[in-house]
Design a protein around this motif. Structure first.
Motif, PDB file in Angstrom:
ATOM      1  N   THR A  31       0.858  -1.183   0.000  1.00 34.13           N
ATOM      2  CA  THR A  31       0.000   0.000   0.000  1.00 34.13           C
ATOM      3  C   THR A  31       0.894   1.232   0.000  1.00 34.13           C
ATOM      4  OG1 THR A  31      -1.718  -1.155   1.249  1.00 34.13           O
ATOM      5  CG2 THR A  31      -1.816   1.253   1.225  1.00 34.13           C
ATOM      6  N   ILE A  32       0.698   2.093  -1.004  1.00 35.92           N
ATOM      7  CA  ILE A  32       1.426   3.355  -1.078  1.00 35.92           C
ATOM      8  C   ILE A  32       0.480   4.454  -0.613  1.00 35.92           C
ATOM      9  CG2 ILE A  32       2.569   5.040  -2.571  1.00 35.92           C
ATOM     10  CD1 ILE A  32       3.372   2.735  -4.392  1.00 35.92           C
ATOM     11  N   TYR A  33       0.935   5.231   0.366  1.00 42.12           N
ATOM     12  CA  TYR A  33       0.174   6.361   0.878  1.00 42.12           C
ATOM     13  C   TYR A  33       0.734   7.625   0.237  1.00 42.12           C
ATOM     14  CZ  TYR A  33      -1.235   2.906   4.257  1.00 42.12           C
ATOM     15  OH  TYR A  33      -1.735   1.773   4.837  1.00 42.12           O
ATOM     16  N   TYR A  34      -0.149   8.534  -0.164  1.00 39.42           N
ATOM     17  CA  TYR A  34       0.319   9.764  -0.786  1.00 39.42           C
ATOM     18  C   TYR A  34      -0.402  10.976  -0.207  1.00 39.42           C
ATOM     19  CZ  TYR A  34      -3.946   9.403  -3.588  1.00 39.42           C
ATOM     20  OH  TYR A  34      -5.249   9.311  -3.987  1.00 39.42           O
ATOM     21  N   ASN A  35       0.286  12.105  -0.272  1.00 41.63           N
ATOM     22  CA  ASN A  35      -0.274  13.405   0.086  1.00 41.63           C
ATOM     23  C   ASN A  35       0.230  14.362  -0.986  1.00 41.63           C
ATOM     24  OD1 ASN A  35      -1.384  15.626   1.242  1.00 41.63           O
ATOM     25  ND2 ASN A  35      -0.246  15.504   3.160  1.00 41.63           N
ATOM     26  N   ASN A  36      -0.608  14.578  -2.003  1.00 35.43           N
ATOM     27  CA  ASN A  36      -0.233  15.370  -3.165  1.00 35.43           C
ATOM     28  C   ASN A  36      -0.733  16.803  -2.969  1.00 35.43           C
ATOM     29  OD1 ASN A  36       0.220  16.498  -5.624  1.00 35.43           O
ATOM     30  ND2 ASN A  36      -0.911  14.997  -6.813  1.00 35.43           N
ATOM     31  N   HIS A  37       0.200  17.723  -2.718  1.00 31.50           N
ATOM     32  CA  HIS A  37      -0.129  19.128  -2.505  1.00 31.50           C
ATOM     33  C   HIS A  37      -0.174  19.918  -3.812  1.00 31.50           C
ATOM     34  CE1 HIS A  37       0.264  18.869   1.887  1.00 31.50           C
ATOM     35  NE2 HIS A  37       1.268  18.035   1.642  1.00 31.50           N
ATOM     36  N   CYS A  38       0.027  19.250  -4.942  1.00 30.63           N
ATOM     37  CA  CYS A  38       0.005  19.918  -6.253  1.00 30.63           C
ATOM     38  C   CYS A  38      -1.435  20.258  -6.640  1.00 30.63           C
ATOM     39  CB  CYS A  38       0.617  19.013  -7.319  1.00 30.63           C
ATOM     40  SG  CYS A  38       2.298  18.465  -6.943  1.00 30.63           S
ATOM     41  N   ASN A  39      -1.597  21.206  -7.566  1.00 29.08           N
ATOM     42  CA  ASN A  39      -2.930  21.605  -8.026  1.00 29.08           C
ATOM     43  C   ASN A  39      -3.614  20.525  -8.837  1.00 29.08           C
ATOM     44  OD1 ASN A  39      -2.768  24.078  -6.801  1.00 29.08           O
ATOM     45  ND2 ASN A  39      -2.298  25.210  -8.655  1.00 29.08           N
ATOM     46  N   SER A  40      -2.844  19.594  -9.379  1.00 29.77           N
ATOM     47  CA  SER A  40      -3.415  18.524 -10.198  1.00 29.77           C
ATOM     48  C   SER A  40      -2.658  17.234  -9.922  1.00 29.77           C
ATOM     49  CB  SER A  40      -3.327  18.889 -11.684  1.00 29.77           C
ATOM     50  OG  SER A  40      -1.967  19.024 -12.065  1.00 29.77           O
ATOM     51  N   GLY A  41      -3.090  16.164 -10.554  1.00 28.01           N
ATOM     52  CA  GLY A  41      -2.407  14.886 -10.397  1.00 28.01           C
ATOM     53  C   GLY A  41      -1.023  14.932 -11.017  1.00 28.01           C
ATOM     54  N   ILE A  42      -0.141  14.071 -10.534  1.00 28.43           N
ATOM     55  CA  ILE A  42       1.183  13.960 -11.141  1.00 28.43           C
ATOM     56  C   ILE A  42       1.463  12.492 -11.453  1.00 28.43           C
ATOM     57  CG2 ILE A  42       2.045  16.012  -9.935  1.00 28.43           C
ATOM     58  CD1 ILE A  42       3.806  14.101  -8.292  1.00 28.43           C
ATOM     59  N   TYR A  43       2.262  12.290 -12.484  1.00 30.74           N
ATOM     60  CA  TYR A  43       2.628  10.938 -12.893  1.00 30.74           C
ATOM     61  C   TYR A  43       3.911  10.503 -12.196  1.00 30.74           C
ATOM     62  CZ  TYR A  43      -0.793  10.932 -16.643  1.00 30.74           C
ATOM     63  OH  TYR A  43      -1.964  10.948 -17.362  1.00 30.74           O
ATOM     64  N   VAL A  44       3.890   9.295 -11.667  1.00 30.20           N
ATOM     65  CA  VAL A  44       5.090   8.665 -11.118  1.00 30.20           C
ATOM     66  C   VAL A  44       5.164   7.243 -11.660  1.00 30.20           C
ATOM     67  CG1 VAL A  44       5.135  10.042  -9.000  1.00 30.20           C
ATOM     68  CG2 VAL A  44       3.902   7.878  -9.017  1.00 30.20           C
ATOM     69  N   ARG A  45       6.349   6.677 -11.628  1.00 29.90           N
ATOM     70  CA  ARG A  45       6.541   5.287 -12.028  1.00 29.90           C
ATOM     71  C   ARG A  45       6.820   4.473 -10.772  1.00 29.90           C
ATOM     72  NH1 ARG A  45       6.381   2.443 -16.268  1.00 29.90           N
ATOM     73  NH2 ARG A  45       6.311   4.234 -17.649  1.00 29.90           N
ATOM     74  N   VAL A  46       6.000   3.440 -10.571  1.00 24.70           N
ATOM     75  CA  VAL A  46       6.138   2.551  -9.423  1.00 24.70           C
ATOM     76  C   VAL A  46       6.907   1.315  -9.884  1.00 24.70           C
ATOM     77  CG1 VAL A  46       4.908   1.183  -7.705  1.00 24.70           C
ATOM     78  CG2 VAL A  46       3.988   3.396  -8.421  1.00 24.70           C
ATOM     79  N   HIS A  47       8.070   1.089  -9.286  1.00 27.31           N
ATOM     80  CA  HIS A  47       8.941  -0.029  -9.653  1.00 27.31           C
ATOM     81  C   HIS A  47       8.716  -1.199  -8.690  1.00 27.31           C
ATOM     82  CE1 HIS A  47      11.195   2.547 -12.423  1.00 27.31           C
ATOM     83  NE2 HIS A  47      10.994   3.492 -11.498  1.00 27.31           N
ATOM     84  N   THR A  48       8.448  -2.362  -9.261  1.00 33.23           N
ATOM     85  CA  THR A  48       8.234  -3.574  -8.470  1.00 33.23           C
ATOM     86  C   THR A  48       9.268  -4.612  -8.882  1.00 33.23           C
ATOM     87  OG1 THR A  48       6.696  -4.561 -10.045  1.00 33.23           O
ATOM     88  CG2 THR A  48       5.752  -3.111  -8.361  1.00 33.23           C
ATOM     89  N   GLY A  49       9.273  -5.737  -8.212  1.00 31.81           N
ATOM     90  CA  GLY A  49      10.206  -6.802  -8.549  1.00 31.81           C
ATOM     91  C   GLY A  49       9.968  -7.392  -9.923  1.00 31.81           C
ATOM     92  N   SER A  50       8.747  -7.221 -10.475  1.00 33.21           N
ATOM     93  CA  SER A  50       8.415  -7.816 -11.766  1.00 33.21           C
ATOM     94  C   SER A  50       8.323  -6.788 -12.888  1.00 33.21           C
ATOM     95  CB  SER A  50       7.090  -8.583 -11.656  1.00 33.21           C
ATOM     96  OG  SER A  50       6.061  -7.696 -11.270  1.00 33.21           O
ATOM     97  N   GLY A  51       8.693  -5.544 -12.647  1.00 31.73           N
ATOM     98  CA  GLY A  51       8.629  -4.510 -13.680  1.00 31.73           C
ATOM     99  C   GLY A  51       8.268  -3.172 -13.082  1.00 31.73           C
ATOM    100  N   SER A  52       7.511  -2.371 -13.838  1.00 33.14           N
ATOM    101  CA  SER A  52       7.084  -1.070 -13.339  1.00 33.14           C
ATOM    102  C   SER A  52       5.780  -0.679 -14.019  1.00 33.14           C
ATOM    103  CB  SER A  52       8.152  -0.008 -13.598  1.00 33.14           C
ATOM    104  OG  SER A  52       8.281   0.240 -14.980  1.00 33.14           O
ATOM    105  N   GLN A  53       5.099   0.300 -13.413  1.00 35.66           N
ATOM    106  CA  GLN A  53       3.880   0.804 -14.021  1.00 35.66           C
ATOM    107  C   GLN A  53       3.745   2.284 -13.750  1.00 35.66           C
ATOM    108  OE1 GLN A  53       1.023  -1.591 -11.511  1.00 35.66           O
ATOM    109  NE2 GLN A  53      -0.244   0.215 -11.819  1.00 35.66           N
ATOM    110  N   CYS A  54       3.127   2.975 -14.703  1.00 35.66           N
ATOM    111  CA  CYS A  54       2.868   4.399 -14.583  1.00 35.66           C
ATOM    112  C   CYS A  54       1.617   4.586 -13.733  1.00 35.66           C
ATOM    113  CB  CYS A  54       2.673   4.976 -15.982  1.00 35.66           C
ATOM    114  SG  CYS A  54       2.508   6.757 -15.995  1.00 35.66           S
TER     115      CYS A  54
END
Length: 77
Positions: A31-54
């Motif tokens: 479980t990833i917890y976030y607190n995004n203070h930006c005016n809009s959504g932002i893109y991040v890449r989540v890296h896992t043991g089997s690859g990554s996803q946007c």
């Protein structure tokens, strides 16, 4: 339980604010917890043991479950 890992990425708008992420890695899900203070959504890449996803993180606070062990989070996709 794994130690807590944290990441912060600067917002484009408003300048000086950040999107913050934290998680404790799980074996089969994380479980990833976030607190995004930006005016809009932002893109991040989540890296896992089997690859990554946007992931588009919405503005505000929340969490999301990833069905894999998370290794790291990087800015942009």
């Amino acid at each position: 339980m794994s130690p807590k890992t944290s990441y912060s990425f600067a917002c484009t708008l408003p300048q000086g604010n950040y999107a913050n992420y934290s998680f404790s890695d799980g074996l089969t899900s994380t479980t990833i917890y976030y607190n995004n203070h930006c005016n809009s959504g932002i893109y991040v890449r989540v890296h896992t043991g089997s690859g990554s996803q946007c992931w588009l993180t919405p503005a505000g606070k929340g969490s999301s479950v990833f069905v894999a062990g998370v290794i790291s989070i990087t800015e942009g996709c």
